[in-house]
Structure formats: C-alpha cells, structure tokens
Design an enzyme around this catalytic site. Structure first.
Site, PDB file in Angstrom:
ATOM      1  N   LYS A  28     -36.233  54.710 -21.559  1.00 50.95           N
ATOM      2  CA  LYS A  28     -37.211  54.879 -22.632  1.00 50.95           C
ATOM      3  C   LYS A  28     -36.700  54.272 -23.936  1.00 50.95           C
ATOM      4  O   LYS A  28     -37.482  53.748 -24.739  1.00 50.95           O
ATOM      5  CB  LYS A  28     -37.555  56.359 -22.797  1.00 50.95           C
ATOM      6  CG  LYS A  28     -38.299  56.943 -21.608  1.00 50.95           C
ATOM      7  CD  LYS A  28     -39.607  56.208 -21.339  1.00 50.95           C
ATOM      8  CE  LYS A  28     -40.383  56.783 -20.181  1.00 50.95           C
ATOM      9  NZ  LYS A  28     -41.684  56.129 -19.964  1.00 50.95           N
TER      10      LYS A  28
ATOM     11  N   TYR B 226     -33.323  58.090 -17.356  1.00 47.73           N
ATOM     12  CA  TYR B 226     -34.655  58.126 -17.956  1.00 47.73           C
ATOM     13  C   TYR B 226     -34.571  57.866 -19.451  1.00 47.73           C
ATOM     14  O   TYR B 226     -35.338  57.042 -19.994  1.00 47.73           O
ATOM     15  CB  TYR B 226     -35.293  59.483 -17.684  1.00 47.73           C
ATOM     16  CG  TYR B 226     -36.691  59.644 -18.237  1.00 47.73           C
ATOM     17  CD1 TYR B 226     -37.790  59.148 -17.549  1.00 47.73           C
ATOM     18  CD2 TYR B 226     -36.923  60.317 -19.435  1.00 47.73           C
ATOM     19  CE1 TYR B 226     -39.080  59.299 -18.036  1.00 47.73           C
ATOM     20  CE2 TYR B 226     -38.208  60.477 -19.937  1.00 47.73           C
ATOM     21  CZ  TYR B 226     -39.281  59.970 -19.233  1.00 47.73           C
ATOM     22  OH  TYR B 226     -40.560  60.125 -19.728  1.00 47.73           O
TER      23      TYR B 226
ATOM     24  N   SER C  84     -41.317  57.198 -25.013  1.00 44.01           N
ATOM     25  CA  SER C  84     -41.152  58.653 -25.040  1.00 44.01           C
ATOM     26  C   SER C  84     -40.268  59.010 -26.221  1.00 44.01           C
ATOM     27  O   SER C  84     -39.493  58.178 -26.708  1.00 44.01           O
ATOM     28  CB  SER C  84     -40.490  59.126 -23.737  1.00 44.01           C
ATOM     29  OG  SER C  84     -40.114  60.492 -23.816  1.00 44.01           O
TER      30      SER C  84
END
Length: 251
Positions: free
Chosen positions: A154, A150, A137
């Site tokens: 990533k 998160y 991402s």
C-alpha cells in the site's frame, strides 16, 4: 452541480464485484458514468442499467492488458479508471514466505501499474484525456501488526500515484489516490463483528466515532474523477473518519 457529473464518460473499476469497489462503481454510475465492473469469479447479482462486466484474474501478468482491451470494447467512451483490486495474504513476519510476498505484490502493485499503463496507452492512441484513481490504504502511511507485506504494497501505491501523475500529465491524464481507513467489507466484517474489544478501540480512535462503510469511499472517487478536481493530480485523499489524525484517540 455539473462539475461533479461524470456523464458522458465511461469508467472501469477493478475489484468491483463487492466491497469498496462495488460501492465506488455504483457511485460513478449515479454520477452519470457508464461503468465496467470487474471481478475474477462471478459477476454481482445485479448491475446498474447500462453497465458491463469483465472477468479476469489480476494475478496473471497478461490480465491487465486483456482487461483494458475488453473494457474498451464494452464501453468505447472509456476515459476513467479506478484501480481498486487487491487483497491481504499476510502471516506473522517471521512466518512469511516468498509465495505470500509475491502474491501480495503481484496483485496489489504489479497489476495496478500495468493496468494504468495499458489504459494510458489506449487513451494516448485515441488522443483522449482521462483520469485515474488508485485505491491504496491508510496502511500506506501507518504500519499495522502482522501486515508487513500488505503495508509495503500500500505504501508502494502511494508513491505509484505520484510518479504516474508525473509521467502521464503531459498526456492530459490525471492520477490521484484514495486511501481508505477501517472500512466494513467482506474482508473486515468477520473480525469487526466478533472482536468487540478491537472494534471499540477503533471506534474510540476514529474521530467520527464509527467504522466506515464502503459507500463512504464513493463520493471521493467521484470527485477525483470529475471535472471538479480538474486541477488536482498526484494527491492521495485519506477517507478514514479521522483515524490517522490523533495519536491516542478518546480514552
């Protein structure tokens, strides 16, 4: 152009029952690959002709190896892998607990690492070259509010792409990454359609002026898995419409 054809290979795409994974899997099928779709619940209502579906909860440490075994049983020509499965479990940083942290790391990072390992072991045993795409991402490069676990996961996938490319190059297995920006998916659609000021802010920041669609990621995945990218490994291609290019965006 034949360099972009995936025939007659087969591909496993994790997290492909919906969203970006489903769009990538459809794109690989359109490029000539037989595709093994994956989800942890029910399979999609319709799958392309000749496709297979395997079910497995990647939060279970045993699932990556089981999933790869099932995928090779369904499609013995398997030589391509897309590690797409992942999700978001964050709270505000001061409220984050160990369960949310471990769930994030186990699904987004651990599962991908051991999926690639199990997949590579099968290819090496068959003396077969292959290619892997790890979906990370833009959060792996730029932080976002209330997204600490998160974002960390990533970022780990960005480095995982590079280190696994180095580890597997002697075996003829290429590893590259795909980093989507803001893409309309079942996870993002609820706020995209309700938080209008936030969406307009993104639309001004994105150089191409629109939120991405899941299908915008499919062509990049096809390219990275195809002979057209046969001299590319260890790279992460950003698919964000220019979101991360400018500092401010249009005023």
């Amino acid at each position: 152009m034949k360099a972009f054809s995936l025939a007659p290979s087969a591909a496993l795409v994790t997290g492909s029952s919906k969203g970006i994974g489903f769009a990538i899997a459809e794109g690989l099928h359109a490029a000539g690959a037989e595709v093994v779709f994956h989800g942890n619940t029910s399979q999609p209502d319709t799958l392309p002709p000749g496709s297979a579906f395997v079910r497995g909860d990647l939060l279970d440490p045993a699932t990556p190896a089981q999933l790869v075994t099932a995928a090779f049983a369904a499609k013995p020509a398997l030589a391509l892998l897309v590690c797409n499965a992942g999700s978001f479990f964050d709270k505000d940083f001061l409220a984050m607990g160990l369960p949310e942290w471990e769930r994030t790391m186990n699904l987004n990072v651990r599962a991908a690492y051991f999926l690639v390992q199990a997949f590579a072991r099968e290819l090496v045993a068959r003396q077969r070259p292959g290619a892997v795409v790890i979906v990370s991402s833009t959060n792996g490069f730029q932080s976002e509010e209330e997204s600490t676990a998160y974002d960390t996961s990533k970022g780990a996938l960005v480095m995982m792409t590079r280190t696994l490319a180095q580890a597997l190059a002697p075996h003829g297995i290429r590893v590259n990454g795909l980093a989507p920006g803001l893409i309309r998916t079942p996870l993002t659609t609820p706020w995209i359609d309700t938080q209008h000021d936030k969406r307009r802010h993104y639309e001004k920041k994105i150089l191409l002026g629109r939120v991405g669609e899941a299908g915008d990621c499919a062509g990049t995945a096809v390219f990275l898995l195809s002979p057209a990218s046969s001299y590319i490994t260890g790279q992460v291609l950003v698919v964000d419409g220019g979101l991360t290019v400018g500092q401010i965006g249009r005023m």
